[in-house]
Design an enzyme around this catalytic site. Structure first.
Site, short mmCIF file in Angstrom:
data_model
loop_
_atom_site.label_atom_id
_atom_site.label_comp_id
_atom_site.label_asym_id
_atom_site.label_seq_id
_atom_site.Cartn_x
_atom_site.Cartn_y
_atom_site.Cartn_z
N ARG A 40 0.84 -1.20 0.00
CA ARG A 40 0.00 0.00 0.00
C ARG A 40 0.88 1.26 0.00
NH1 ARG A 40 -5.78 0.17 3.30
NH2 ARG A 40 -6.91 0.06 1.36
N ASN A 222 -23.82 8.26 10.71
CA ASN A 222 -23.94 7.14 9.78
C ASN A 222 -25.26 6.38 9.99
OD1 ASN A 222 -21.72 7.54 8.24
ND2 ASN A 222 -20.44 6.01 9.21
N CYS A 274 -18.77 1.26 6.08
CA CYS A 274 -19.13 1.99 7.30
C CYS A 274 -20.54 1.72 7.85
CB CYS A 274 -18.98 3.49 7.06
SG CYS A 274 -17.26 3.95 6.80
N PHE A 336 -19.68 -0.74 -4.35
CA PHE A 336 -20.85 -0.50 -3.48
C PHE A 336 -21.58 0.78 -3.83
CE2 PHE A 336 -20.02 2.83 -0.30
CZ PHE A 336 -18.65 3.03 -0.43
N ARG A 429 -30.82 0.30 -9.27
CA ARG A 429 -30.45 1.67 -8.87
C ARG A 429 -31.37 2.72 -9.49
NH1 ARG A 429 -26.69 2.04 -4.64
NH2 ARG A 429 -25.35 0.24 -4.76
#
Ligand code: NAD
Ligand code: UDX
Length: 454
Positions: A40, A222, A274, A336, A429
């Site tokens: 990374r 959230n 999340c 996502f 969607r």
């Protein structure tokens, strides 16, 4: 104290972009992002960044090598830091007490131990990761246990960026939230952090609170956002039974300024690293305090999301004459949400897996997430094909799982011409015009509105 050296532990979706923007906006401060993951860190040093995020590379290029650095040398960098942001992952626990609901704080705890061990001066430790309320108390205890001579002031500064819009969210935040202790050292540290953000954020958008309000507000933000998605998705199921149209209902309620327009798009369900994790964590905390009714209330948001995903697959199967066995089904989209290559908790994972279980021949297409899809679908007999036209060739059904702009602009006549008939399209969607596709010849199944079928 005037902050000169910032170190961030964790070079992921939050640490990387957040520190890049701080470095861009504060050329007088050195910002070093450290991580245990060598690959990374190496990727952050190239133009092939480890995450896909619009505009990120431009920002990185402004500051990298000037005052933005990426390193695996955790010890050396902590030793020179004035402020350490901790931005490591806090996934749902998969083992032991609280498995499946509580946050795994192992990585956060390890960071606190490294800071205590390697610090060479008093410093501010900033919780950037999303954490259960009162985690700062545990961090303070770890940081001040044992030998260290230094004072560590723990602040909570949760991150509200959304993937796909991270750079804009960081450069123009709705608010920056900073929580700290209500004593002299706490207030001094808050002022130091406020000073950093003041380089580009106006004072009325910088909100300071006590530590616990700040920690809790992140989970609550959230939870509220996810609750809106689950609420509209629950109503989408009712629309499909009653000939009400979810887009019309959504618009009608959103024009009430008390409700507002955002986060009311019905979908195959929310994903991302999340929402689910943070709600489950909230639920766990509520149960810990004996607040079972409160826990049940928030738990329902996740239950509804699971239902929406399963409901989508059930509809595909029921529509396709109760069997998808040996039928080719193409998933357009695996990320996502649009504009990210991230697939964590993507509804597409569950949907594709359920279709494979039903023995469909599944093809998956996505402009940015196929590398991740390969990893997520490892061991499954699924074909990954970046070109959507190729992926849809010979398909019995197409399902749109991510709202990529490219999928709005496809030539659906061409896709239809190359599909098996009857050709089905399930728009998870609501990005295509059902009437137009019906006129091409498709049987069309949007979310929360009447199917158009022959
Ligand atoms: P991530 O998995 O992308 O990145 C975390 C990084 O931390 C990894 O690269 C990992 O190698 C590194 N790490 C873990 N332990 C370490 C250690 N001891 N020393 C050095 N490096 C270590 O995670 P993320 O998506 O960036 O999320 C980080 C936190 O931010 C989480 O708490 C998350 O809930 C929160 N958050 C995420 C988002 C988002 O959109 N992804 C938004 C807001 C808040
Ligand atoms: C979220 C929060 O928005 C952000 O503030 C926090 O810091 C991290 O978690 P993120 O998960 O990156 O951000 O994306 P977000 O835009 O919130 O979307 C989450 C999921 O909800 C996606 O799967 C998205 O497609 C879905 N969604 C969103 C809907 O289904 N309908 C909507 O109306 C909005």
């Amino acid at each position: 104290m005037s902050i000169k050296e910032i170190v961030c532990i964790g070079a992921g979706y939050v640490g990387g972009p957040t520190m890049s923007v701080i470095a861009e906006k504060c050329p007088h401060i050195n910002v070093t992002v450290v991580d245990l993951n060598e690959d990374r860190i190496k990727a952050w040093q190239t133009d092939d960044l480890p995450i896909y995020e619009p505009e990120l590379l431009d920002v990185v290029k402004v500051a990298r090598g000037r005052n933005l650095f990426f390193s695996t040398e955790i010890e050396k960098n902590i030793a020179k830091a004035d402020v350490v942001f901790v931005s490591v992952n806090t996934p749902t626990k998969t083992f032991g007490k609280g498995a499946g609901v509580a946050a795994n704080l192992e990585f956060i705890g390890k960071c606190a131990r490294s800071i205590r061990k390697y610090a060479k001066r008093d410093l501010i430790v900033v919780e950037k990761s999303t954490l259960p309320v009162r985690t700062a108390e545990a961090l303070e205890k770890i940081l001040h246990s044992g030998e260290s001579d230094y004072h560590f002031e723990v602040l909570s500064n949760p991150e509200f960026l959304a993937e796909g819009t991270a750079i804009n969210d960081l450069q123009n935040p709705d608010r920056v939230l900073i929580g700290g202790r209500e004593n002299e050292t706490g207030q001094k540290a808050i002022a130091d952090l406020v000073e950093i953000y003041s380089n580009w954020v106006s004072p009325e958008k910088i909100l300071t609170t006590n530590t616990w309000s700040s920690e809790l507000s992140k989970l609550v933000a959230n939870a509220f956002l996810a609750q809106r998605v689950s609420s509209i998705n629950s109503i989408s199921a009712l629309c499909e039974k009653t000939e009400a149209d979810i887009t019309e209902v959504s618009k009608a309620i959103s024009m009430d300024s008390r409700i507002g327009a955002k986060f009311l798009n019905a979908s195959v369900g929310f994903g991302g690293s999340c929402f689910k994790k943070d709600i489950l964590n909230l639920v766990y905390i509520c149960r810990h305090y004996g607040l079972n009714e409160v826990a049940d209330y928030w738990d329902q948001v996740v239950i509804m999301n699971d239902y929406q995903q399963t409901r989508f697959v059930d509809k595909i199967i029921a529509t396709m004459f109760n069997t998808v066995s040996d039928k080719k089904i193409t998933a357009l989209g695996f990320a996502f949400k649009a504009n990210t290559g991230d697939t964590r908790e993507s509804p597409a994972i569950i949907i594709v897996k359920q279709l494979v279980e039903e023995r469909a021949r599944v093809y998956v297409s996505d402009p940015k997430a196929l590398k991740q899809a390969k990893h997520d679908l490892d061991g499954l007999d699924v074909v990954l094909e970046e070109d959507p036209y190729e992926a849809c060739k010979g398909a019995d059904a197409v399902c749109i799982l991510t709202e990529w702009q490219a999928y709005k602009d496809l030539d659906y006549k061409k896709i239809y011409a190359n599909m098996n008939k009857p050709a089905f399209i399930f728009d998870g969607r609501n990005i295509i015009n059902p009437q137009e596709l019906y006129e091409i010849g498709f049987n069309v199944y949007p979310i929360g509105k009447a199917a158009l079928e022959r």
